[in-house]
Every structure is written in C-alpha cells, then in structure tokens.
Enzyme design. Structure first.
Site, short mmCIF file in Angstrom:
data_model
loop_
_atom_site.label_atom_id
_atom_site.label_comp_id
_atom_site.label_asym_id
_atom_site.label_seq_id
_atom_site.Cartn_x
_atom_site.Cartn_y
_atom_site.Cartn_z
N GLY A 108 42.80 41.83 36.87
CA GLY A 108 42.51 40.44 36.50
C GLY A 108 41.08 40.28 36.02
O GLY A 108 40.82 39.62 35.00
N GLU B 227 47.81 39.85 31.00
CA GLU B 227 47.75 40.78 32.13
C GLU B 227 49.14 40.92 32.72
O GLU B 227 49.83 39.92 32.95
CB GLU B 227 46.80 40.23 33.21
CG GLU B 227 46.72 41.15 34.41
CD GLU B 227 46.06 40.53 35.63
OE1 GLU B 227 45.48 39.43 35.53
OE2 GLU B 227 46.16 41.14 36.71
N THR C 195 41.17 63.51 38.44
CA THR C 195 41.75 62.71 37.36
C THR C 195 43.26 62.89 37.22
O THR C 195 43.87 62.34 36.31
CB THR C 195 41.11 63.09 36.00
OG1 THR C 195 41.42 64.46 35.73
CG2 THR C 195 39.63 62.88 36.00
N LYS C 196 43.88 63.66 38.11
CA LYS C 196 45.30 63.97 37.91
C LYS C 196 46.18 62.70 37.94
O LYS C 196 47.06 62.52 37.10
CB LYS C 196 45.75 64.98 38.98
CG LYS C 196 47.10 65.61 38.71
CD LYS C 196 47.19 66.33 37.38
CE LYS C 196 46.81 67.79 37.45
NZ LYS C 196 46.72 68.40 36.12
N GLN D 11 45.90 60.99 34.75
CA GLN D 11 46.65 61.66 33.67
C GLN D 11 48.14 61.33 33.75
O GLN D 11 48.79 61.05 32.75
CB GLN D 11 46.49 63.18 33.78
CG GLN D 11 45.08 63.67 33.51
CD GLN D 11 44.97 65.15 33.84
OE1 GLN D 11 45.90 65.92 33.65
NE2 GLN D 11 43.83 65.57 34.36
N CYS E 222 39.52 17.87 49.95
CA CYS E 222 40.93 17.53 50.11
C CYS E 222 41.27 17.11 51.54
O CYS E 222 40.95 16.00 51.95
CB CYS E 222 41.79 18.70 49.64
SG CYS E 222 43.43 18.10 49.19
N GLU F 84 50.94 12.90 58.65
CA GLU F 84 51.28 14.32 58.50
C GLU F 84 51.25 15.01 59.88
O GLU F 84 52.03 15.91 60.14
CB GLU F 84 50.28 15.01 57.55
CG GLU F 84 50.59 16.48 57.33
CD GLU F 84 49.64 17.18 56.34
OE1 GLU F 84 48.61 16.57 55.96
OE2 GLU F 84 49.93 18.32 55.97
N HIS G 169 40.08 19.00 44.40
CA HIS G 169 39.63 20.38 44.60
C HIS G 169 38.60 20.71 43.52
O HIS G 169 38.92 21.40 42.54
CB HIS G 169 40.82 21.34 44.49
CG HIS G 169 41.72 21.30 45.67
ND1 HIS G 169 41.45 22.00 46.83
CD2 HIS G 169 42.85 20.62 45.90
CE1 HIS G 169 42.40 21.76 47.71
NE2 HIS G 169 43.27 20.92 47.18
N GLU H 193 36.34 22.78 43.50
CA GLU H 193 36.07 24.23 43.39
C GLU H 193 36.84 24.86 42.23
O GLU H 193 36.42 25.86 41.66
CB GLU H 193 36.38 24.94 44.71
CG GLU H 193 37.84 25.00 45.14
CD GLU H 193 38.33 23.75 45.88
OE1 GLU H 193 37.67 22.71 45.79
OE2 GLU H 193 39.40 23.83 46.52
N1 GLN Z 1 47.78 18.41 53.88
C1 GLN Z 1 47.04 17.42 53.17
C2 GLN Z 1 47.92 16.65 52.18
O1 GLN Z 1 48.97 17.10 51.82
C3 GLN Z 1 45.88 18.09 52.43
C4 GLN Z 1 46.28 19.19 51.52
C5 GLN Z 1 45.13 20.00 51.01
O2 GLN Z 1 44.08 20.09 51.64
N2 GLN Z 1 45.29 20.65 49.87
O3 GLN Z 1 47.57 15.58 51.74
#
Ligand code: GLN
Length: 532
Positions: free
Chosen positions: A17, A138, A186-187, A190, A384, A408, A510, A512
């Site tokens: 990757g 990839e 290197t086998k 190869q 999140c 939840e 998110h 990130e």
């Molecule tokens: N479990 C939480 C939700 O569904 C947060 C999910 C997460 O952090 N990606 O809202």
C-alpha cells in the site's frame, strides 16, 4: 488510459500500500492526474462489518463508503480525496454479476469467471479511471493465493486491450535474510517472479523490501534472474518514517522509469516540500507526552489514522509526540481518580486524545477520563464517541443529571442526552442508522474551532449513529457546554467546547481522516499547541 499495477508475493505486510501510494505521490508531483484503486479479495461488500482487531481501523470516503485503511494511505500520500470507486471487493463483483444473471441480462449464456467476472473487474477499473492520466491499482494479498486469479486475469487481459506500453506491473517482494549468517537470500524473490510469469505477467519493476541496502552483486543477481535492467530493481530498505519512501523512490529514478514507458520522456519531479516535513519529523526540537485513551490498545492499526494525524501535527510543530496508551478499563473502579492522576503525573501527560469506537465496554471509565480532563484543565481532543462521552460527563457532573447516558449504553436511561434522532428510530435495517461520509458544519464566530479552521463552515467525515439529543441542547448550553458547530438547522451538534479551559474540544466527526503530512489537521495542531 495508463495502468500501474502493484502486486506482492512471499509474505504480506510488505508495504504494498505504501509502495503504491508513494508511486502515486511521485506521479502527482510530476503533474499527472491520477486515481488509485484497491482490489480486495474478500467477499464483504465493504469493510464496515470487519473487526478492527482483525483488520485494523475502518476508513470512510467522502461519499459514505467504508473501506480499509489502504485508501486512507493513498489519500494522505497523493493529497486527494478518493471515492467509493477506488475500493473494489470480490463481494461487489460477484454480487453484481449474480444480480445481472437473476435479471436475465445474460440471456441464457453460461455465466463464468472468464469473461463475466473478469469483465466486471475491467468495468470497475474503467469507471474509476475516467479522465485520469494514470490509474494505480494495488492488488491485495500475495500472488497465487486462491482468492485472486480473477483480478490478475482481468489485469492481464487489460494489458492486451490497452497495449503493453500502457500498463506497468510493479512487483513488491522481500529479500530475506538468514538470521544466523546474516546473508541476504534471493531465492524466494526469484520464485515469486517466475510464479507471476506463470500467469503471463512479467514484472516490469521490482521493489525489493529489505532491512538494509542491497550489495551491487545481489542487485545484479536479482536483475539477471528476473530478466530486468538493473535500474528497474528498486530498493526499499527500512525507513525511519513511511513518509521517506517516496523520497527514496525519487532518488532511484522510479518516476522516470514510469514516464519513459508511458510518455516516452523524463520529467522533473520535486518533493522538496515533503523533504523538509520529513526532516522535521525525524529531528524534532521539543517533546510532549500525550495520553491516547482507548479500547483497542493492542493493535496499533486500530487507531492508526489518529496516530498518523498526530504525526502530521508533530512535523509541523517540530515536536515529537510520545503517545502513552491509557486503557480506559483501568479507569472504571473506585480508585480511578488516583489511577488517572498517577498515570498523568508519572508520564508527564500534557494532553488527552480520545478516538471513537462502538460498543458499551468501559464507558464509565471513559466518562471519568473526560471529567478528569475537564476539571483538571488538561487539553482534551475528543473524536466522535468522545464528543458523546464529554457530553454525558458534563451532564452528570455540571448539569445535575446524574443518570445521564446514551441510549447506546443504557436503553432506559432517565436522561438520554445522547440518542437516536426521531427519524432514525423507525429504521430497522442493520447499519441503516449510520451517518457516514461528508457532512457540513456551521461554526460559531467566537469558538475555538472557527479560529482553528479559520472559517465558519467546514465539511468533515462521519461514521457513527448516535447524536447529542436536541432536547438537551439548551440545558447543556445554559450550564456552559458550548455547542460551537452544528448542522444548518442546528439539530446536529457537530462540535462542543468549554470556554474556561485551555483546550477542551470534541467533534462528532473524524477529522483524522482528512489530515495529511502537507496539510496537518487544524484540530490536531490546536491540540498539540495547547499541550505544549
Ligand atoms: N458508537 C457511537 C455512535 O455510533 C460512536 C461511534 C464512533 O465513535 N465512531 O454514535
């Protein structure tokens, strides 16, 4: 249409990757337009149902598709957002062929791997490649596994259709070392090259993964046995940072091997801006200790996008970030206050970063960590789930709602500060309630987030189901939890923060996923600065 196909052999985990993404970076820096694709052999339609323990973190594209992390690597290296077209699985291919068969679209033909499955693979590649100079593909796993002849066969056929000069096969292989004698062997390499030839594919470039430079003799030997010119043997020895890999390829002239083949010319390729970032990454001038509070603390890949986003901020602040795992399971019991306090003192922790997840384990421990950071004014960046956790902790400890929770974790909670929205409650399809991909947020003027983003409007990617319950927005805000960013109609709280705190910021998104070395994410930069 020009295709670069990246395959691998002998062992997995060779960095196929990163090799593909680094080639993408080189081509991008030569000013070609490109897209990248991953062909995955599994039968899932997407990676949404895969356990992060087994498969690493799940990534989400801007157009709501759940994929594995390779797409994220591609995006970070080529600085471009990809779409669902970039992720093809055997499951998708077979599903569409079988659906077509059920709809009588093959008109009685015998439906077979060749040509029906292989044609579908080619259609997918054509679709993704539209308007691009180059497509880099990839292929997952190692050549000759039972799972992927249909992919390689489709690519081989494509070479015939497009003309040999328009397709380049890059094969990634290890040069193994015998631990007792220290000799490089290197086998296996190869054999791998000749196995590929059994599929009528001749590797045009070999990328050799090693722990050190190859000797000139070994390089010569590899070139001879794989029937390639020596300049086509590219060395990829262990680097201190994955971001050095494109620089390494550039030095060996890999970009010109590609442009010569495709466009019959050599091209200027400049990676100086990256070089300086990598230097800052490798030679930081200061250090800061960060706690990463989490559940999946065993497999680094589970939070890799967060760890890498921290590295991007590290490179732009020239500050090494030491990450210490804070296992929230240990923050649950009666002594949690002492435990967190000791952890923070012992490791000299200056900031707490908390990535999201699903499920209801160790939630009480997380709520304690969020509260500790708020009360003790430790910089806190919550992603999140951790916006939800920060909200629950705030409701319990500041708004006098001791039973506050998310439905939840407790379906019958008295104060569901985190809940499904009304329209989500009638959805019965599994995962149908997920909010995925790009969503807009409008930021309040005076907020920390609008200052960091330098804007009052942002788009970030999402992957979650629950929301801050709009019925509680007022009580939370009246007590000091600032909902600093939300959807246009104000129903979805996208960002929350606290004003009398050095940095207490959480987002339902998110961020990130959008951070890159060249464009470190403003929230991560703000967090690192506050921690410093
Ligand atoms: N479990 C939480 C939700 O569904 C947060 C999910 C997460 O952090 N990606 O809202």
């Amino acid at each position: 249409m020009k295709l670069i196909v990246v395959t691998g052999w002998v062992i997995s985990g060779l960095g196929k990757g990163i090799t593909a993404a680094s080639i993408g970076r080189l081509m991008k820096s030569c000013w070609y337009s490109l897209t990248m694709m991953k062909l995955d052999p599994y039968l899932q339609i997407d990676a949404g149902t895969m356990s992060p323990f087994e498969h690493g973190e799940t990534f989400v594209t801007k157009d709501w598709f759940e994929t594995d992390l390779d797409l994220w690597h591609y995006e970070r290296f080529i600085d471009e957002e990809l779409t669902r077209n970039s992720s093809v699985t055997t499951g998708q291919i077979y599903l569409s062929v079988i659906q077509k068969e059920r709809e009588w679209k093959f008109l009685g033909e015998t439906v077979q791997v060749i040509p029906h499955v292989t044609n579908k693979v080619k259609d997918k590649i054509r679709e993704a490649s539209e308007w691009k100079d180059i497509t880099i593909i990839e292929v997952w796993w190692t050549v000759w596994d039972i799972e992927w002849p249909h992919f390689l066969e489709a690519l081989r056929q494509f070479r015939g259709e497009l003309g040999r000069e328009n397709v380049l096969f890059v094969h990634v292989v290890p040069v193994l070392r015998v631990s007792t004698s220290g000799e490089m062997k290197t086998k296996a390499l190869q054999h791998s090259v000749s196995k590929l030839r059994e599929l009528w594919i001749h590797a045009n470039v070999l990328v050799c993964r090693t722990d050190a430079r190859l000797t000139p003799e070994i390089k010569k030997k590899i070139a001879m046995f794989s029937d390639l010119d020596e300049n086509r043997i590219i060395e990829n020895w262990d680097q201190k940072s994955i971001y050095s890999v494109p620089l390494n390829f550039l030095e060996q002239g890999l970009h010109n091997i590609i442009t010569q083949r495709f466009f019959d010319k050599t091209v200027e390729c400049n990676l100086d801006d990256r070089k300086s970032k990598v230097e800052w990454l490798l030679n930081p001038v200061s250090v800061v200790n960060i706690a990463l509070a989490g559940k999946y603390t065993k497999l680094d890949d589970s939070y890799i996008s967060v760890v890498e986003a921290l590295k991007h901020a590290w490179a732009s602040h020239q500050t090494k970030i030491n990450i210490h795992w804070l296992n929230t399971e240990q923050c649950e019991d009666k002594n949690r206050e002492v435990f967190v306090q000791n952890f923070i003192k012992e490791k000299d922790i200056r900031g707490i970063l908390v990535p999201g997840w699903f499920g209801n384990r160790w939630i009480e421990g997380m709520i304690n960590v969020a509260n500790y950071a708020r009360v003790n004014k430790i910089p806190y960046l919550g992603l999140c789930l951790w916006l939800q956790i920060a909200t629950i902790s705030f409701a319990r400890n500041v708004c006098w709602l001791p039973k506050a929770n998310s439905t939840e974790f407790d379906k019958n909670t008295l104060d569901p500060v985190i809940d499904f929205l009304e329209d989500q409650k009638n959805i019965t399809k599994k995962w149908g309630t997920m909010r995925l991909g790009n969503y807009e947020a409008y930021l309040k003027n005076s907020s920390i987030v609008s200052k960091l983003y330098k804007s009052d409007f942002v788009v970030e990617r999402h992957r979650h189901r629950y929301e801050v319950n709009p019925k509680y927005h007022d009580i939370l805000q009246n007590n000091g939890l600032f909902i600093s960013g939300s959807s246009k109609d104000w129903t979805l709280a996208e960002f929350v923060e606290i004003s009398d705190h050095p940095f207490y910021v959480a987002t339902q998104a998110h961020p990130e996923f959008k951070s890159t070395l060249q464009k470190p994410h403003p929230l991560f930069c703000g967090f690192v600065k506050a921690s410093l």
